[in-house]
Design a protein around this motif. Structure first.
Motif, PDB file in Angstrom:
ATOM      1  N   ASP A 274       0.860  -1.183   0.000  1.00 55.13           N
ATOM      2  CA  ASP A 274       0.000   0.000   0.000  1.00 55.13           C
ATOM      3  C   ASP A 274       0.894   1.230   0.000  1.00 55.13           C
ATOM      4  N   VAL A 275       0.872   1.976  -1.095  1.00 55.47           N
ATOM      5  CA  VAL A 275       1.715   3.162  -1.213  1.00 55.47           C
ATOM      6  C   VAL A 275       1.482   4.140  -0.072  1.00 55.47           C
ATOM      7  N   ASP A 276       0.254   4.185   0.455  1.00 54.59           N
ATOM      8  CA  ASP A 276      -0.080   5.085   1.555  1.00 54.59           C
ATOM      9  C   ASP A 276      -0.194   4.359   2.890  1.00 54.59           C
ATOM     10  N   GLY A 277       0.326   3.113   2.960  1.00 54.93           N
ATOM     11  CA  GLY A 277       0.227   2.330   4.185  1.00 54.93           C
ATOM     12  C   GLY A 277       0.961   2.978   5.346  1.00 54.93           C
ATOM     13  N   LYS A 278       0.437   2.802   6.534  1.00 57.71           N
ATOM     14  CA  LYS A 278       1.006   3.418   7.734  1.00 57.71           C
ATOM     15  C   LYS A 278       2.092   2.550   8.380  1.00 57.71           C
ATOM     16  N   TYR A 279       2.251   1.313   7.896  1.00 56.56           N
ATOM     17  CA  TYR A 279       3.181   0.378   8.532  1.00 56.56           C
ATOM     18  C   TYR A 279       4.269  -0.029   7.551  1.00 56.56           C
ATOM     19  N   TYR A 280       5.510   0.030   7.996  1.00 52.65           N
ATOM     20  CA  TYR A 280       6.613  -0.435   7.163  1.00 52.65           C
ATOM     21  C   TYR A 280       6.657  -1.954   7.266  1.00 52.65           C
ATOM     22  N   MET A 281       6.399  -2.618   6.149  1.00 51.95           N
ATOM     23  CA  MET A 281       6.303  -4.083   6.136  1.00 51.95           C
ATOM     24  C   MET A 281       6.661  -4.584   4.734  1.00 51.95           C
ATOM     25  N   PRO A 282       7.958  -4.671   4.425  1.00 49.88           N
ATOM     26  CA  PRO A 282       8.377  -5.086   3.084  1.00 49.88           C
ATOM     27  C   PRO A 282       8.005  -6.532   2.785  1.00 49.88           C
ATOM     28  N   ALA A 283       8.105  -6.882   1.521  1.00 52.88           N
ATOM     29  CA  ALA A 283       7.578  -8.164   1.049  1.00 52.88           C
ATOM     30  C   ALA A 283       8.642  -9.259   1.004  1.00 52.88           C
ATOM     31  N   MET A 284       8.155 -10.498   1.095  1.00 54.84           N
ATOM     32  CA  MET A 284       8.944 -11.706   0.880  1.00 54.84           C
ATOM     33  C   MET A 284       8.417 -12.424  -0.359  1.00 54.84           C
ATOM     34  N   SER A 285       9.342 -12.891  -1.194  1.00 54.54           N
ATOM     35  CA  SER A 285       9.000 -13.758  -2.325  1.00 54.54           C
ATOM     36  C   SER A 285       9.658 -15.109  -2.067  1.00 54.54           C
ATOM     37  N   ASP A 286       8.864 -16.161  -1.927  1.00 55.27           N
ATOM     38  CA  ASP A 286       9.435 -17.461  -1.588  1.00 55.27           C
ATOM     39  C   ASP A 286       9.032 -18.521  -2.599  1.00 55.27           C
ATOM     40  N   ALA A 287       9.922 -19.474  -2.785  1.00 52.89           N
ATOM     41  CA  ALA A 287       9.661 -20.612  -3.673  1.00 52.89           C
ATOM     42  C   ALA A 287      10.614 -21.738  -3.321  1.00 52.89           C
ATOM     43  N   PRO A 288      10.165 -22.992  -3.399  1.00 46.94           N
ATOM     44  CA  PRO A 288      11.091 -24.115  -3.203  1.00 46.94           C
ATOM     45  C   PRO A 288      11.970 -24.291  -4.427  1.00 46.94           C
ATOM     46  N   LEU A 289      13.230 -24.639  -4.222  1.00 48.33           N
ATOM     47  CA  LEU A 289      14.118 -24.901  -5.351  1.00 48.33           C
ATOM     48  C   LEU A 289      13.557 -26.026  -6.220  1.00 48.33           C
ATOM     49  N   ARG A 290      12.883 -26.985  -5.583  1.00 50.18           N
ATOM     50  CA  ARG A 290      12.288 -28.108  -6.310  1.00 50.18           C
ATOM     51  C   ARG A 290      10.810 -27.809  -6.589  1.00 50.18           C
ATOM     52  N   GLY A 291      10.607 -26.798  -7.420  1.00 48.48           N
ATOM     53  CA  GLY A 291       9.245 -26.383  -7.726  1.00 48.48           C
ATOM     54  C   GLY A 291       8.974 -26.262  -9.205  1.00 48.48           C
ATOM     55  N   PHE A 292       9.793 -26.892 -10.016  1.00 45.35           N
ATOM     56  CA  PHE A 292       9.708 -26.732 -11.468  1.00 45.35           C
ATOM     57  C   PHE A 292       8.911 -27.854 -12.110  1.00 45.35           C
ATOM     58  N   ASN A 293       8.278 -27.523 -13.233  1.00 44.42           N
ATOM     59  CA  ASN A 293       7.660 -28.535 -14.090  1.00 44.42           C
ATOM     60  C   ASN A 293       6.590 -29.342 -13.361  1.00 44.42           C
ATOM     61  N   GLY A 294       5.682 -28.604 -12.709  1.00 52.25           N
ATOM     62  CA  GLY A 294       4.525 -29.244 -12.104  1.00 52.25           C
ATOM     63  C   GLY A 294       4.687 -29.690 -10.674  1.00 52.25           C
ATOM     64  N   ARG A 295       5.854 -29.484 -10.082  1.00 55.86           N
ATOM     65  CA  ARG A 295       6.068 -29.864  -8.691  1.00 55.86           C
ATOM     66  C   ARG A 295       6.211 -28.616  -7.821  1.00 55.86           C
ATOM     67  N   HIS A 296       6.086 -28.800  -6.508  1.00 52.95           N
ATOM     68  CA  HIS A 296       6.212 -27.667  -5.581  1.00 52.95           C
ATOM     69  C   HIS A 296       6.569 -28.237  -4.218  1.00 52.95           C
ATOM     70  N   GLU A 297       7.834 -28.658  -4.078  1.00 55.33           N
ATOM     71  CA  GLU A 297       8.204 -29.450  -2.914  1.00 55.33           C
ATOM     72  C   GLU A 297       9.194 -28.727  -2.012  1.00 55.33           C
ATOM     73  N   TRP A 298       8.761 -28.468  -0.789  1.00 54.26           N
ATOM     74  CA  TRP A 298       9.629 -27.855   0.209  1.00 54.26           C
ATOM     75  C   TRP A 298      10.470 -28.908   0.924  1.00 54.26           C
ATOM     76  N   PHE A 299       9.990 -30.165   0.922  1.00 53.88           N
ATOM     77  CA  PHE A 299      10.701 -31.243   1.608  1.00 53.88           C
ATOM     78  C   PHE A 299      11.207 -32.272   0.605  1.00 53.88           C
ATOM     79  N   TRP A 300      12.361 -32.839   0.918  1.00 56.68           N
ATOM     80  CA  TRP A 300      12.997 -33.812   0.043  1.00 56.68           C
ATOM     81  C   TRP A 300      12.076 -35.004  -0.202  1.00 56.68           C
ATOM     82  N   GLU A 301      12.072 -35.439  -1.452  1.00 60.51           N
ATOM     83  CA  GLU A 301      11.360 -36.642  -1.851  1.00 60.51           C
ATOM     84  C   GLU A 301      12.226 -37.410  -2.831  1.00 60.51           C
TER      85      GLU A 301
END
Length: 457
Positions: A274-301
């Protein structure tokens, strides 16, 4: 009288420039960090099965001694993260099984019960030591929302008997005890992360914020119904859309009073801020390294190496996370032996090299300018592919609108009109631009803009 007016004018300017929310020291560190990793490790990496979140949240692991990381090497994890450009690393101390990867005195379901190392192992200790050895800031992640072993589902133990109510209070106290342990035993932490939030202490949540504030006053707190030092960016794609502001409308996005607005329209507010937001709260962008080609795995398989993101995809994440004023977190997960697979290590190393090659050395740069217009000459014969702009954020995010202009054949032409800059904006030039100069022109700002860097790469 003229002197009085002049003083009043100066005061007005100072007040105007102070209208934007200001970051804390830890929030400045968050945005400076740019890239971090989340190391996800839990009992079920050793069960040989595909991860099933719904099942794992309600089904205790029958034989916890399947977890026997005989080749555990936290140095390897941290060196791989650093090669990928990470400046901080966070470890899942507990996750959905409820098992704790350290020597807990309040949670009996911890490393003490394992045959591995005769119950003396402490993966949290090993991890934090490795982080400090390789100059990576350590963070710890405590998942208390789910606990399959104790039957906790979304903070709640089902039932309404006195026995259940007593167990609920005992669980809250255990969680508070774990927070006390992890915030006092392992030195200074970059952050303490509660998976999915730590709820509201007035209802089912443990009262964790005062413990973190008391024991780790310099750590990022992420997050509960009371406070969030940064915000989830609305997806697990490793990207945020443009524009992405460092300010937010509410002090928290999990408090029921704010969550509906925060989550609506496919998390639009979380993604853009929010450009006019009253709270400083920057963003996080997260993704698992093993998330390509139809998968989305945070834990080893098993058999999941083919789903590691290619370097080109990771570079795109960087452009659209760090390059959109967000901090990128890449999910890593060791295998049952306690090592990152070599394919993960190699990918991180290649990613780190590519980021340095693209954005490590400017062709031309201006630093620390407070002018509203800055131009750069493109050296003859130089290949320029990217423009990077950075704001100095100690005084908050001030720039509201700007233009990038290119000079060729004797005239300036507008290349891009933007709004949010924040810690870093990366804009990719058209392939055949044939420009002689590039100019940054700030058209709207709150107070005096602070250009930390305007560079061509």
């Amino acid at each position: 009288m003229k002197v009085q007016i002049s003083i009043l004018g100066i005061l007005f300017c100072l007040l105007s420039s102070a209208q934007v929310p200001l970051p804390t020291t830890s929030q400045m560190g968050w945005q400076e960090a740019e890239i971090g990793v989340l190391v996800s490790y839990d009992l079920h990496v050793a069960d040989g099965q595909k991860y099933n979140q719904a099942r794992n949240r309600i089904t205790p692991i029958e034989d916890y001694n399947i977890f026997y990381p005989e080749a555990l090497d936290t140095d390897q994890w941290v060196k791989a993260a650093k090669a990928g450009g990470a400046t901080f690393a966070v470890l899942t101390v507990t996750h959905e099984t409820g098992f704790a990867l350290y020597q807990s005195d309040v949670n009996p379901y911890s490393m003490k019960i394992l045959k591995w190392k005769n119950g003396k192992g402490d993966i949290v200790r090993d991890f934090v030591n490795s982080c400090r050895k390789y100059n990576i800031k350590p963070g710890l992640y405590l998942g208390i929302r789910w606990n399959a072993f104790l039957g906790v589902h979304d903070f709640i133990i089902e039932g309404d008997s006195r026995f259940v109510k007593n167990r609920q209070q005992a669980y809250k106290r255990m969680c508070e005890g774990m927070v006390e342990e992890i915030t006092t035993r392992y030195g200074d932490l970059f952050m303490v992360w509660f998976d999915g939030g730590a709820s509201d202490p007035k209802t089912y949540g443990a009262d964790v914020m005062p413990i973190v504030v008391r024991n780790q006053p310099g750590a990022l707190f992420y997050h509960n119904a009371q406070r969030a030092d940064f915000r989830w960016g609305g997806s697990e794609s490793g990207t945020v859309p443009y524009p992405c502001w460092s300010t937010f409308t509410f002090p928290s996005f999990v408090d029921p009073a704010y969550s509906k607005e925060s989550y609506k329209d496919n998390f639009k507010l979380l993604k853009h801020g929010d450009v006019d937001g009253k709270y400083y709260m920057p963003a996080m962008s997260d993704a698992p390294l093993r998330g390509f080609n139809g998968r989305h795995e945070w834990f080893w398989e098993p058999d999941d190496v083919s789903h590691i993101y290619p370097v080109s995809s990771l570079v795109n994440m960087y452009r659209n996370s760090v390059g959109h004023n967000s901090t990128l977190i890449i999910g890593l997960t060791p295998n049952p032996k306690g090592l990152l697979d070599q394919a993960d290590v190699d990918t991180l190393s290649a990613f780190g090299r590519q980021i340095k090659a693209l954005f490590g050395n400017p062709v031309a740069v201006v630093k620390d300018s407070r002018q509203r217009e800055v131009s750069l000459q493109i050296p003859r014969g130089a290949s320029v592919k990217n423009v990077i702009i950075q704001e100095g954020l100690a005084g908050g995010q001030k720039i509201r609108k700007f233009d990038l202009l290119g000079y060729r054949k004797g005239k300036w032409e507008r290349l891009f009109s933007g709004s949010s800059i924040g810690h870093k904006l990366i804009w990719e030039l058209p392939k055949e631009h044939r420009l002689e100069k590039i100019k940054l022109h700030i058209t709207d700002a709150v107070g005096t803009p602070d250009i930390r860097q305007f560079g061509l790469y």
